[in-house]
Design a protein around this motif. Structure first.
Motif, mmCIF file in Angstrom:
data_model
loop_
_atom_site.group_PDB
_atom_site.id
_atom_site.type_symbol
_atom_site.label_atom_id
_atom_site.label_comp_id
_atom_site.label_asym_id
_atom_site.label_seq_id
_atom_site.Cartn_x
_atom_site.Cartn_y
_atom_site.Cartn_z
ATOM 1 N N ASP A 46 -1.213 -6.973 -14.020
ATOM 2 C CA ASP A 46 -0.342 -7.865 -15.228
ATOM 3 C C ASP A 46 0.556 -7.526 -15.261
ATOM 4 O OD1 ASP A 46 0.755 -8.187 -17.858
ATOM 5 O OD2 ASP A 46 -1.359 -8.530 -19.468
ATOM 6 N N PRO A 47 1.531 -7.763 -15.440
ATOM 7 C CA PRO A 47 3.395 -7.231 -14.951
ATOM 8 C C PRO A 47 4.208 -6.510 -16.795
ATOM 9 C CG PRO A 47 3.445 -9.793 -15.251
ATOM 10 C CD PRO A 47 2.728 -9.593 -15.336
ATOM 11 N N THR A 48 3.002 -7.491 -17.698
ATOM 12 C CA THR A 48 3.094 -6.901 -18.882
ATOM 13 C C THR A 48 2.718 -4.604 -19.198
ATOM 14 O OG1 THR A 48 4.220 -8.764 -19.671
ATOM 15 C CG2 THR A 48 3.735 -6.457 -21.377
ATOM 16 N N THR A 49 1.808 -5.034 -18.942
ATOM 17 C CA THR A 49 0.603 -3.577 -19.156
ATOM 18 C C THR A 49 0.615 -3.141 -18.667
ATOM 19 O OG1 THR A 49 -1.486 -4.643 -18.951
ATOM 20 C CG2 THR A 49 -0.125 -4.859 -20.640
ATOM 21 N N GLY A 50 0.575 -3.244 -16.779
ATOM 22 C CA GLY A 50 0.081 -2.965 -15.406
ATOM 23 C C GLY A 50 -1.495 -2.973 -15.166
ATOM 24 N N PHE A 51 -1.888 -3.437 -16.091
ATOM 25 C CA PHE A 51 -3.476 -3.426 -15.368
ATOM 26 C C PHE A 51 -4.142 -4.451 -14.165
ATOM 27 C CE2 PHE A 51 -7.267 -5.828 -16.574
ATOM 28 C CZ PHE A 51 -8.525 -4.745 -16.409
ATOM 29 N N ILE A 52 -5.146 -3.683 -13.705
ATOM 30 C CA ILE A 52 -4.964 -4.085 -12.654
ATOM 31 C C ILE A 52 -6.477 -5.009 -12.788
ATOM 32 C CG2 ILE A 52 -6.117 -3.701 -10.492
ATOM 33 C CD1 ILE A 52 -4.535 -0.874 -10.568
ATOM 34 N N PHE A 53 -6.135 -6.510 -12.607
ATOM 35 C CA PHE A 53 -7.269 -7.413 -12.583
ATOM 36 C C PHE A 53 -8.145 -7.670 -11.120
ATOM 37 C CE2 PHE A 53 -3.862 -9.522 -14.633
ATOM 38 C CZ PHE A 53 -3.962 -9.442 -16.164
ATOM 39 N N GLY A 54 -7.395 -7.230 -10.245
ATOM 40 C CA GLY A 54 -8.189 -6.804 -8.673
ATOM 41 C C GLY A 54 -7.864 -6.701 -7.748
ATOM 42 N N PHE A 55 -7.659 -6.526 -6.278
ATOM 43 C CA PHE A 55 -7.074 -6.736 -5.640
ATOM 44 C C PHE A 55 -7.494 -7.807 -4.536
ATOM 45 C CE2 PHE A 55 -8.181 -2.675 -6.849
ATOM 46 C CZ PHE A 55 -7.005 -1.754 -6.662
ATOM 47 N N GLU A 56 -6.038 -7.446 -3.355
ATOM 48 C CA GLU A 56 -6.380 -8.709 -2.395
ATOM 49 C C GLU A 56 -6.727 -7.884 -0.931
ATOM 50 O OE1 GLU A 56 -3.694 -12.781 0.150
ATOM 51 O OE2 GLU A 56 -2.979 -11.601 -1.792
ATOM 52 N N ALA A 57 -8.268 -8.337 0.059
ATOM 53 C CA ALA A 57 -7.856 -7.905 0.486
ATOM 54 C C ALA A 57 -7.104 -8.168 1.810
ATOM 55 C CB ALA A 57 -9.625 -7.807 1.309
ATOM 56 N N LEU A 58 -6.391 -7.830 2.714
ATOM 57 C CA LEU A 58 -5.234 -8.122 3.968
ATOM 58 C C LEU A 58 -5.326 -7.017 5.297
ATOM 59 C CD1 LEU A 58 -1.995 -7.956 1.828
ATOM 60 C CD2 LEU A 58 -3.160 -9.243 2.068
ATOM 61 N N LEU A 59 -6.397 -8.539 5.937
ATOM 62 C CA LEU A 59 -6.329 -7.980 7.041
ATOM 63 C C LEU A 59 -5.511 -7.454 7.998
ATOM 64 C CD1 LEU A 59 -8.737 -7.606 9.092
ATOM 65 C CD2 LEU A 59 -7.919 -9.685 10.201
ATOM 66 N N ARG A 60 -5.942 -5.815 9.070
ATOM 67 C CA ARG A 60 -4.815 -4.992 9.230
ATOM 68 C C ARG A 60 -5.235 -4.740 10.762
ATOM 69 N NH1 ARG A 60 -2.196 -7.379 6.289
ATOM 70 N NH2 ARG A 60 -0.706 -6.752 4.696
ATOM 71 N N TRP A 61 -4.249 -4.532 11.995
ATOM 72 C CA TRP A 61 -5.528 -4.457 13.280
ATOM 73 C C TRP A 61 -4.268 -3.556 13.814
ATOM 74 C CZ3 TRP A 61 -4.508 -8.196 17.645
ATOM 75 C CH2 TRP A 61 -4.998 -7.080 19.101
ATOM 76 N N ASP A 62 -4.881 -2.258 14.320
ATOM 77 C CA ASP A 62 -4.066 -1.222 14.679
ATOM 78 C C ASP A 62 -4.681 -1.090 16.359
ATOM 79 O OD1 ASP A 62 -3.073 -0.170 12.714
ATOM 80 O OD2 ASP A 62 -4.530 1.208 11.663
ATOM 81 N N HIS A 63 -4.008 -1.371 17.181
ATOM 82 C CA HIS A 63 -3.813 -1.502 18.553
ATOM 83 C C HIS A 63 -3.564 -0.406 18.410
ATOM 84 C CE1 HIS A 63 -3.937 -2.747 23.017
ATOM 85 N NE2 HIS A 63 -4.086 -3.624 22.611
ATOM 86 N N PRO A 64 -4.603 0.287 19.983
ATOM 87 C CA PRO A 64 -4.253 1.424 20.190
ATOM 88 C C PRO A 64 -3.292 1.662 20.933
ATOM 89 C CG PRO A 64 -6.158 0.097 21.896
ATOM 90 C CD PRO A 64 -5.861 -0.341 20.568
ATOM 91 N N ASP A 65 -2.842 0.771 21.724
ATOM 92 C CA ASP A 65 -1.361 1.014 22.093
ATOM 93 C C ASP A 65 -0.002 -0.012 21.960
ATOM 94 O OD1 ASP A 65 -2.844 2.041 24.467
ATOM 95 O OD2 ASP A 65 -3.348 -0.150 24.869
ATOM 96 N N ARG A 66 0.017 -0.900 21.453
ATOM 97 C CA ARG A 66 0.705 -1.795 20.997
ATOM 98 C C ARG A 66 1.454 -1.008 19.315
ATOM 99 N NH1 ARG A 66 0.139 -7.416 22.280
ATOM 100 N NH2 ARG A 66 2.197 -7.726 20.676
ATOM 101 N N GLY A 67 0.534 -0.527 18.577
ATOM 102 C CA GLY A 67 0.277 0.495 17.018
ATOM 103 C C GLY A 67 0.361 -1.508 16.679
ATOM 104 N N PRO A 68 0.392 -0.984 14.981
ATOM 105 C CA PRO A 68 -0.216 -2.293 14.155
ATOM 106 C C PRO A 68 0.552 -3.762 14.564
ATOM 107 C CG PRO A 68 0.895 -0.164 13.186
ATOM 108 C CD PRO A 68 1.033 0.107 14.564
ATOM 109 N N ILE A 69 -0.703 -4.751 13.972
ATOM 110 C CA ILE A 69 0.178 -5.928 15.131
ATOM 111 C C ILE A 69 0.015 -6.435 13.828
ATOM 112 C CG2 ILE A 69 -0.628 -8.083 15.640
ATOM 113 C CD1 ILE A 69 -1.628 -5.733 18.430
ATOM 114 N N ALA A 70 0.916 -7.417 13.108
ATOM 115 C CA ALA A 70 0.608 -7.911 11.648
ATOM 116 C C ALA A 70 -0.213 -9.442 12.330
ATOM 117 C CB ALA A 70 1.926 -8.680 11.482
ATOM 118 N N PRO A 71 -0.600 -10.343 11.555
ATOM 119 C CA PRO A 71 -1.686 -10.587 10.460
ATOM 120 C C PRO A 71 -1.426 -12.160 11.286
ATOM 121 C CG PRO A 71 -1.875 -9.335 9.162
ATOM 122 C CD PRO A 71 -0.737 -8.773 9.851
ATOM 123 N N ASP A 72 0.131 -12.532 11.513
ATOM 124 C CA ASP A 72 0.524 -13.400 11.132
ATOM 125 C C ASP A 72 0.745 -13.612 12.725
ATOM 126 O OD1 ASP A 72 1.111 -14.513 9.396
ATOM 127 O OD2 ASP A 72 3.509 -13.848 8.744
#
Length: 780
Positions: free
Chosen positions: A534-560
């Motif tokens: 909530d932008p006024t109170t800062g109350f957290i309604f929930g979370f969006e789970a975002l997928l991340r891939w940490d490649h062992p050689d290339r490092g983090p790879i963006a979902p796109d």
């Protein structure tokens, strides 16, 4: 016997003894005539003499079956013909029967005639009332014997005029035997005379055999006399022929048969056997006369002819087989290098032609060749909607259009499915292949008419040139295929020219695909959680789970960079299941720890999941596994899920909401039909895309659109979330508009589970400063 026709019995008129003697001869004449009929199988027989054109009949039998036989004046040519035939008959077998007209009745068929030796104008003639086959050898011999017998009788009549009866009879018998022996001795065929009986074993004994018989069999006359003809039979003598012979003998009928006999030395030979019975003066059958003709050469010739015919048949069959093989080989050769549907060349021929072109270019230092690789755009839709028969019709039409776009020396082939390839030889530059590609794109603009349905085809084309003289055919096809996919990703109905970077990207893409398949098993994925507040109170309604891939050689790879690849190779469903399981497990942990059962988790969902028949069951099972309330889970979908609508999409969304799970429309406003989607599908939340938020403070039009969306949400009872809020001014503007839920870097970047847990603990009482600190910390 009873006379059926007028008979001239005047001895003087026909050069015979007086009428008294002739009259006394009538019974004997009648028996001879009757025996001649029986032996020859004819209908009638007459004894006659021709004098001054008048036919005088001395005796006859069977004339009742041949009406109107009477003394008539014969035409001179018929008389001459009869005499000639009789003369011929005396020496050889008679010619084919002829007919002559007697009186005014039906035609009577002349069978054969034998001259009576005592008078050159007297004949014994056998007749028939229909066509009659030539007499057999035995029948011929017996007819001659009867004629000789008649001559003896006529001589006997004359003798009775001059000598005592006893001496006359003795002389007649001697003369008759002499004549009979003369006929048999000089015959070229083998002749034997046997007793009439017994017909059962051992059979009738041989009484006479002529010289021709002894020469043919190797037996002497002394050896044969007293034996039976069975001595000539052996292992190969046909039992069926023996049975037929016995049946004829029992019926006292003439018979003709072919069978194998054996010579004295054991050598087999074929004979044509002709047997007739002979009667005495009283009409009793006393003897059998058998005439045998060696037909071994004829049989050998027939066998040779059969072998020749068999050989000819086999040769014809072989020739037909050869022709069929040639046809099959030609058909196989055609099939080996042609596509059955379009009748274009196939991949095998194209590769062979490309190989030859590359070798010729290297050896003769010719200009480089070019390859065009074509793939029809969205052709699967045609097959899925109209059926494969319609799809085949489209392919045939496109093949014809492609033919009109190439040069005569170019090679066009269907590689497979909806893929085609063109080989352009001696292409110094790219002008020729590019010109061909442009003509193809233009030729495919016209629709293909399938009944009432119009199909507008298009294709993507990749072009590659063999600049490297060491290039292999497979390399060119690969590079053209890579360029084609580049053209397809850039937009339908276009072409792309291959360069080295495309290959590098393709290799990198392949490597990415391989690594992506292994990433789940290796535990390379993790989830980051971005709070929705909530932008006024800062109350957290929930979370969006975002997928991340940490490649062992290339490092983090963006979902796109990997989500689309995961969809292409078919592992996105496996990844989505992992995300759902991990996020729900984390949500349940937070709800228990902070005693906040209303805390929600937003999960991004691909279109692949919505068409998966197991998706709903997996979702329900996950909720049960972690004891989550369905309304705590919100599935985010994008407008891309509606680009290729399926009848099951609406049903799946309805089933999800019926389960109690919420549905959010992500990236709202970036598509062409966002409002129609809200109207058509049951949606719970609208997430305004970041592209609108960026201009909320600077563009009044954008601010008005966001205001309109927020008011629309209130009217439709939809939750509205603003994405991508990065500044305080943006947050204040959204607050002023009335947007009650936001997410973005201004409040918090995507957090690790540990950081998200710490944030929840700091803001459970609505501490706005904790959110600001979290944003500052995750920014560093």
């Amino acid at each position: 016997m009873q006379m059926d026709v007028p008979v001239n019995l005047t001895g003087e008129a026909i050069g015979l003894p007086g009428s008294r003697a002739t009259t006394e001869m009538q019974p004997s004449l009648a028996r001879i005539v009757a025996d001649a009929i029986h032996a020859t199988g004819c209908s009638a027989a007459i004894v006659c003499r021709e004098c001054d054109g008048e036919l005088a009949i001395i005796a006859s039998d069977g004339a009742g079956s041949l009406p109107n036989i009477a003394p008539v004046v014969l035409a001179s040519d018929i008389t001459k013909q009869t005499r000639a035939l009789a003369t011929q008959f005396a020496d050889e077998a008679p010619a084919s029967p002829i007919g002559f007209h007697a009186g005014h009745g039906p035609d009577v068929r002349f069978a054969a005639a034998a001259r009576i030796a005592c008078d050159e104008d007297a004949f014994l003639i056998v007749l028939h009332d229909r066509d009659h086959a030539p007499l057999s050898a035995a029948q011929t011999y017996v007819l001659r014997a009867h004629a000789a017998h008649l001559a003896t009788m006529f001589e006997l009549a004359r003798l009775r005029e001059r000598v005592e009866l006893v001496d006359g009879v003795a002389h007649a018998r001697v003369e008759r035997l002499r004549l009979l022996e003369s006929v048999a001795v000089h015959a070229r065929d083998s002749i034997i005379i046997t007793e009439a009986e017994p017909l059962d074993l051992p059979g009738p004994r041989i009484l006479y055999c002529n010289a021709a018989f002894t020469r043919a069999t190797g037996y002497s006359a002394i050896e044969m006399l007293g034996q039976t003809p069975r001595i000539l039979q052996g292992p190969k003598t046909d039992p069926a022929a023996r049975a037929r012979l016995r049946q004829a003998l029992l019926a006292w009928e003439p018979v003709e048969i072919e069978m194998i006999n054996y010579r004295k030395d054991g050598m087999e030979f074929w004979v044509e056997l002709s047997i007739v019975p002979v009667a005495d003066d009283r009409g009793w059958f006393t003897h059998w006369v058998s005439v045998q003709r060696d037909i071994t050469e004829r049989k050998a010739a027939e066998q040779l002819a059969r072998r020749v015919r068999v050989a000819e048949f086999e040769n014809k069959a072989l020739e037909a087989e050869i022709q069929e093989r040639k046809r099959v080989e030609a058909e196989l050769l055609y099939t080996a290098f042609h596509d059955n549907l379009t009748r274009l060349r196939n991949r095998a021929f194209f590769m062979e032609r490309l190989t030859t072109a590359l070798e010729r270019a290297r050896d003769e230092k010719l200009a480089a060749c070019s390859v065009l690789f074509l793939d029809l755009d969205q052709f699967k839709i045609v097959n899925d909607s109209l059926g494969h028969i319609a799809g085949d019709a489209v392919l045939k039409e496109i093949a014809q259009r492609l033919k009109g776009c190439i040069r005569p020396q170019d090679t066009l082939a269907r590689i497979g499915g909806d893929e085609f390839a063109i080989l352009i030889e001696d292409a110094a530059g790219l002008a020729t292949p590019v010109g061909v590609a442009e003509r193809i794109i233009d030729a495919l603009r016209a629709p293909v008419q399938l009944g009432r349905q119009s199909v507008f085809p298009s294709c993507s084309i990749g072009i590659v040139q063999s600049a490297n003289r060491l290039a292999q055919p497979e390399d060119l096809i690969r590079d053209a295929d890579i360029a084609m996919y580049v053209a397809k990703r850039a937009g339908y109905g276009d072409y792309a020219i291959f360069d080295a970077s495309m290959h590098d990207n393709a290799v990198a893409r392949l490597t990415l695909q391989t690594d992506l398949r292994r990433a789940i098993d290796r535990g390379e994925f993790h989830l980051a959680y971005q709070p929705i507040v909530d932008p006024t109170t800062g109350f957290i309604f929930g979370f969006e789970a975002l997928l991340r891939w940490d490649h062992p050689d290339r490092g983090p790879i963006a979902p796109d960079d990997f989500i689309l690849v995961a969809e292409e190779i078919g592992v996105i469903r496996q990844i989505d299941r992992w995300v759902m399981h991990e996020a729900c497990a984390q949500l349940r942990e937070w709800q228990r720890y902070y005693a906040n059962p209303a805390l929600r988790m937003n999960l991004n969902t691909s279109a692949v999941e919505f068409v998966d028949p197991d998706f709903l069951a997996d979702l329900a099972a996950t909720l049960v596994e972690f004891s989550l309330q369905p309304q705590c889970i919100e599935l985010e979908i994008t407008e891309g899920i509606f680009l290729h609508p399926s009848p099951g999409i609406a049903a799946t969304i309805a089933a999800i909401r019926q389960l109690g799970v919420r549905v959010a429309l992500d990236d709202f406003g970036t598509g062409y039909s966002s409002l129609s989607y809200i109207n058509r599908y049951p949606i719970d939340t609208i997430k305004i895309d970041k592209s609108f938020i960026d201009g909320v403070c600077t563009d009044s039009r954008t601010r008005a659109i966001i205001d309109l969306i927020v008011q629309l949400g209130r009217t439709l009872d939809l939750a509205v979330v603003a994405e991508g809020v990065e500044t305080k001014s943006q947050a204040d503007a959204l607050t002023a508009i009335g947007c009650g839920a936001v997410q973005g870097f201004h409040f918090a970047r995507p957090l690790s589970p540990c950081d998200a847990t710490h944030l929840l603990g700091s803001t459970d009482r609505g501490d706005q400063q904790a959110l600001n600190d979290s944003s500052a910390t995750t920014s560093r």
